[in-house]
Design an enzyme around this catalytic site. Sequence first.
Site, mmCIF file in Angstrom:
data_model
loop_
_atom_site.group_PDB
_atom_site.id
_atom_site.type_symbol
_atom_site.label_atom_id
_atom_site.label_comp_id
_atom_site.label_asym_id
_atom_site.label_seq_id
_atom_site.Cartn_x
_atom_site.Cartn_y
_atom_site.Cartn_z
ATOM 1 N N CYS A 161 0.670 -1.217 0.054
ATOM 2 C CA CYS A 161 -0.124 0.060 -0.028
ATOM 3 C C CYS A 161 0.849 1.403 -0.015
ATOM 4 O O CYS A 161 1.849 1.508 0.727
ATOM 5 C CB CYS A 161 -0.954 0.145 1.245
ATOM 6 S SG CYS A 161 -2.155 1.463 1.348
ATOM 7 N N CYS A 180 -0.159 4.439 0.439
ATOM 8 C CA CYS A 180 -0.532 5.387 1.412
ATOM 9 C C CYS A 180 0.045 5.355 2.961
ATOM 10 O O CYS A 180 -0.870 5.895 3.940
ATOM 11 C CB CYS A 180 -1.925 5.542 1.222
ATOM 12 S SG CYS A 180 -2.610 5.523 -0.486
ATOM 13 N N CYS A 206 -1.609 -4.921 -1.294
ATOM 14 C CA CYS A 206 -2.914 -4.915 -1.936
ATOM 15 C C CYS A 206 -3.728 -6.013 -2.615
ATOM 16 O O CYS A 206 -2.896 -6.371 -3.372
ATOM 17 C CB CYS A 206 -2.809 -3.584 -3.073
ATOM 18 S SG CYS A 206 -4.578 -2.908 -3.631
ATOM 19 N N CYS A 255 -5.119 -5.155 0.892
ATOM 20 C CA CYS A 255 -4.879 -5.283 2.162
ATOM 21 C C CYS A 255 -5.939 -6.217 3.039
ATOM 22 O O CYS A 255 -6.979 -6.095 2.476
ATOM 23 C CB CYS A 255 -4.438 -4.004 2.915
ATOM 24 S SG CYS A 255 -5.728 -2.887 2.824
ATOM 25 N N CYS A 291 -10.677 1.018 2.504
ATOM 26 C CA CYS A 291 -9.463 1.436 1.583
ATOM 27 C C CYS A 291 -9.215 2.709 2.030
ATOM 28 O O CYS A 291 -9.924 3.774 1.537
ATOM 29 C CB CYS A 291 -9.753 1.105 0.250
ATOM 30 S SG CYS A 291 -8.469 1.894 -0.788
HETATM 31 S S1 SF4 Z 1 -6.967 -1.788 -0.447
HETATM 32 FE FE1 SF4 Z 1 -6.530 0.516 -0.620
HETATM 33 S S2 SF4 Z 1 -5.548 0.764 1.651
HETATM 34 FE FE2 SF4 Z 1 -5.581 -1.359 1.230
HETATM 35 S S3 SF4 Z 1 -3.536 -1.682 0.090
HETATM 36 FE FE3 SF4 Z 1 -4.979 -1.344 -1.668
HETATM 37 S S4 SF4 Z 1 -4.890 0.896 -1.903
HETATM 38 FE FE4 SF4 Z 1 -3.931 0.490 0.180
#
Ligand code: SF4
Length: 144
Positions: A81, A83, A100, A102, A111
């Site tokens: 991820c 972020c 991802c 996750c 998310c």
């Molecule tokens: S689902 Fe969203 S929060 Fe989870 S790893 Fe992927 S981009 Fe990041």
Amino acid sequence: MVKQPRGCFNYRSTIQELVLESLMNTSAPQQATMKSLEAMRKFSETYAKRTGTYFCVDPGVTAVVIEGLAKHKDDLGAPLCPCRHYEDKEAEAAAAYWNCPCVPMRERKECHCMLFLTEDNDFAGDKQVISIEDIRSTTDSVSA
Ligand code: SF4
């Protein structure tokens, strides 16, 4: 009713800053290879359709997150991820919790990158597709 992207553009800056901070920890270029970018673009479209989630009403958010996932795939071998801040990215990628999609996404459709949004989310748009051109039109400008 048309959804109002309340605060979405501020959120876009926050997401961009997080992704860029994550990717600037390296001397390598910030953009991914086309191979990984296309793989993560296709994954994102397929996963959104499969989970009934939607991309953000602001495609710039979707673009930077997909680029960040693809860059991690290039650098770490896994779409960690983009972020989040990590002390040790290699260890996190090996642990897989934040790869991802996750665990919070798989278990609860959460998310925090705003890549996959449930229909009732104020920031959700109506799209489950994005082109390479749309992604690069954003990430060419933020990585320059
Ligand atoms: S689902 Fe969203 S929060 Fe989870 S790893 Fe992927 S981009 Fe990041």
